[in-house]
Scaffold this motif. Structure first.
Motif, PDB file in Angstrom:
ATOM      1  N   SER A  25       0.856  -1.184   0.000  1.00 40.38           N
ATOM      2  CA  SER A  25       0.000   0.000   0.000  1.00 40.38           C
ATOM      3  C   SER A  25       0.890   1.231   0.000  1.00 40.38           C
ATOM      4  N   GLY A  26       0.361   2.306  -0.546  1.00 36.97           N
ATOM      5  CA  GLY A  26       1.112   3.547  -0.607  1.00 36.97           C
ATOM      6  C   GLY A  26       1.977   3.667  -1.845  1.00 36.97           C
ATOM      7  N   ALA A  27       2.120   2.603  -2.593  1.00 32.63           N
ATOM      8  CA  ALA A  27       2.910   2.608  -3.820  1.00 32.63           C
ATOM      9  C   ALA A  27       2.588   1.342  -4.607  1.00 32.63           C
ATOM     10  N   THR A  28       3.018   1.332  -5.855  1.00 35.01           N
ATOM     11  CA  THR A  28       2.768   0.188  -6.724  1.00 35.01           C
ATOM     12  C   THR A  28       3.912  -0.807  -6.589  1.00 35.01           C
ATOM     13  N   LEU A  29       3.593  -2.018  -6.154  1.00 35.11           N
ATOM     14  CA  LEU A  29       4.643  -3.016  -5.953  1.00 35.11           C
ATOM     15  C   LEU A  29       5.346  -3.388  -7.247  1.00 35.11           C
ATOM     16  N   GLU A  30       4.643  -3.277  -8.332  1.00 34.70           N
ATOM     17  CA  GLU A  30       5.231  -3.639  -9.619  1.00 34.70           C
ATOM     18  C   GLU A  30       6.480  -2.795  -9.930  1.00 34.70           C
ATOM     19  N   ASP A  31       6.586  -1.639  -9.310  1.00 36.03           N
ATOM     20  CA  ASP A  31       7.721  -0.748  -9.541  1.00 36.03           C
ATOM     21  C   ASP A  31       8.968  -1.143  -8.745  1.00 36.03           C
ATOM     22  N   TYR A  32       8.828  -2.134  -7.861  1.00 32.22           N
ATOM     23  CA  TYR A  32       9.922  -2.503  -6.976  1.00 32.22           C
ATOM     24  C   TYR A  32      10.335  -3.964  -7.157  1.00 32.22           C
ATOM     25  N   PRO A  33      11.638  -4.230  -7.111  1.00 27.53           N
ATOM     26  CA  PRO A  33      12.040  -5.621  -6.883  1.00 27.53           C
ATOM     27  C   PRO A  33      11.581  -6.022  -5.478  1.00 27.53           C
ATOM     28  N   ILE A  34      11.036  -7.221  -5.362  1.00 31.99           N
ATOM     29  CA  ILE A  34      10.529  -7.699  -4.076  1.00 31.99           C
ATOM     30  C   ILE A  34      11.216  -9.003  -3.734  1.00 31.99           C
ATOM     31  N   SER A  35      11.723  -9.057  -2.523  1.00 27.48           N
ATOM     32  CA  SER A  35      12.337 -10.286  -2.024  1.00 27.48           C
ATOM     33  C   SER A  35      11.558 -10.838  -0.850  1.00 27.48           C
ATOM     34  N   TRP A  36      11.714 -12.129  -0.670  1.00 25.88           N
ATOM     35  CA  TRP A  36      11.291 -12.800   0.548  1.00 25.88           C
ATOM     36  C   TRP A  36      12.543 -13.221   1.312  1.00 25.88           C
ATOM     37  N   PHE A  37      12.508 -12.979   2.608  1.00 27.73           N
ATOM     38  CA  PHE A  37      13.534 -13.446   3.523  1.00 27.73           C
ATOM     39  C   PHE A  37      12.851 -14.329   4.573  1.00 27.73           C
ATOM     40  N   ARG A  38      13.648 -15.074   5.313  1.00 30.11           N
ATOM     41  CA  ARG A  38      13.093 -15.843   6.419  1.00 30.11           C
ATOM     42  C   ARG A  38      14.095 -15.896   7.563  1.00 30.11           C
ATOM     43  N   GLU A  46      17.729 -14.956   6.427  1.00 30.46           N
ATOM     44  CA  GLU A  46      18.348 -15.311   5.170  1.00 30.46           C
ATOM     45  C   GLU A  46      17.425 -14.981   4.007  1.00 30.46           C
ATOM     46  N   TRP A  47      18.060 -14.651   2.901  1.00 24.93           N
ATOM     47  CA  TRP A  47      17.326 -14.363   1.690  1.00 24.93           C
ATOM     48  C   TRP A  47      16.794 -15.648   1.080  1.00 24.93           C
ATOM     49  N   VAL A  48      15.553 -15.587   0.536  1.00 15.96           N
ATOM     50  CA  VAL A  48      14.901 -16.769  -0.014  1.00 15.96           C
ATOM     51  C   VAL A  48      14.692 -16.639  -1.523  1.00 15.96           C
ATOM     52  N   SER A  49      14.131 -15.506  -1.937  1.00 11.64           N
ATOM     53  CA  SER A  49      13.763 -15.381  -3.342  1.00 11.64           C
ATOM     54  C   SER A  49      13.537 -13.919  -3.672  1.00 11.64           C
ATOM     55  N   CYS A  50      13.642 -13.591  -4.960  1.00 11.98           N
ATOM     56  CA  CYS A  50      13.400 -12.226  -5.414  1.00 11.98           C
ATOM     57  C   CYS A  50      12.764 -12.252  -6.802  1.00 11.98           C
ATOM     58  N   ILE A  51      11.916 -11.267  -7.028  1.00  9.18           N
ATOM     59  CA  ILE A  51      11.372 -11.048  -8.368  1.00  9.18           C
ATOM     60  C   ILE A  51      11.697  -9.612  -8.767  1.00  9.18           C
ATOM     61  N   SER A  52      12.260  -9.456  -9.957  1.00 11.47           N
ATOM     62  CA  SER A  52      12.694  -8.127 -10.374  1.00 11.47           C
ATOM     63  C   SER A  52      11.501  -7.301 -10.842  1.00 11.47           C
ATOM     64  N   SER A  53      11.734  -5.995 -10.937  1.00 13.78           N
ATOM     65  CA  SER A  53      10.692  -5.102 -11.438  1.00 13.78           C
ATOM     66  C   SER A  53      10.831  -4.893 -12.938  1.00 13.78           C
ATOM     67  N   ALA A  54      12.056  -5.005 -13.454  1.00 11.26           N
ATOM     68  CA  ALA A  54      12.304  -4.669 -14.849  1.00 11.26           C
ATOM     69  C   ALA A  54      11.669  -5.663 -15.813  1.00 11.26           C
ATOM     70  N   ASP A  55      11.978  -6.944 -15.607  1.00  7.77           N
ATOM     71  CA  ASP A  55      11.520  -7.949 -16.566  1.00  7.77           C
ATOM     72  C   ASP A  55      10.880  -9.154 -15.914  1.00  7.77           C
ATOM     73  N   GLY A  56      10.663  -9.087 -14.602  1.00  5.67           N
ATOM     74  CA  GLY A  56      10.023 -10.200 -13.919  1.00  5.67           C
ATOM     75  C   GLY A  56      10.929 -11.383 -13.679  1.00  5.67           C
TER      76      GLY A  56
END
Length: 122
Positions: A25-38, A46-56
């Motif tokens: 909320s407050g911004a469009t997630l599609e504009d950001y690389p998003i990672s999951w950590f655990r 630790e880092w788990v996974s990431c999806i980029s904003s540029a090309d998915g």
């Protein structure tokens, strides 16, 4: 200001599946690389996974490759982490984070959710 909220955690069985959601909320997630950590008990986050904003493009830690799938649901302004073939060692608090690029170190991410607990047990 971007805010992130995770959901979907809970109890999963070994070999089973869970689906985590990170809603922005407050911004469009599609504009950001998003990672999951655990963070597992007694261990560092630790880092788990990431999806980029540029090309998915998607990236995975070796420990989850082939079992976890990260994707976007732009209609819901969300990023999904599908967790299959669960292992007991997947038990952890899972966090989503937004930053400027996909990276495995926490310092790259200024925006974090509060976390959601995943417990894998029979």
């Amino acid at each position: 200001q971007l805010q992130l909220v995770e959901s979907g955690g809970g109890l999963g069985q070994p070999g089973g599946s869970l689906r985590l959601s990170c809603v922005g909320s407050g911004a469009t997630l599609e504009d950001y690389p998003i990672s999951w950590f655990r963070k597992a008990p007694g261990k560092e986050r630790e880092w788990v996974s990431c999806i980029s904003s540029a090309d998915g493009s998607t990236y995975y830690a070796e420990s989850v490759k082939g079992r976890f799938t990260i994707s976007r649901d732009n209609a819901e302004n969300a990023v999904i982490l599908r967790m299959d073939s669960l292992l007991r060692e997947d038990t952890a608090v899972y966090y989503c984070a937004a930053g400027a690029k996909c990276a495995w170190f926490e310092e790259s991410y200024p925006y974090w959710g509060q976390g959601t607990q995943v417990t894998v047990s029979a």
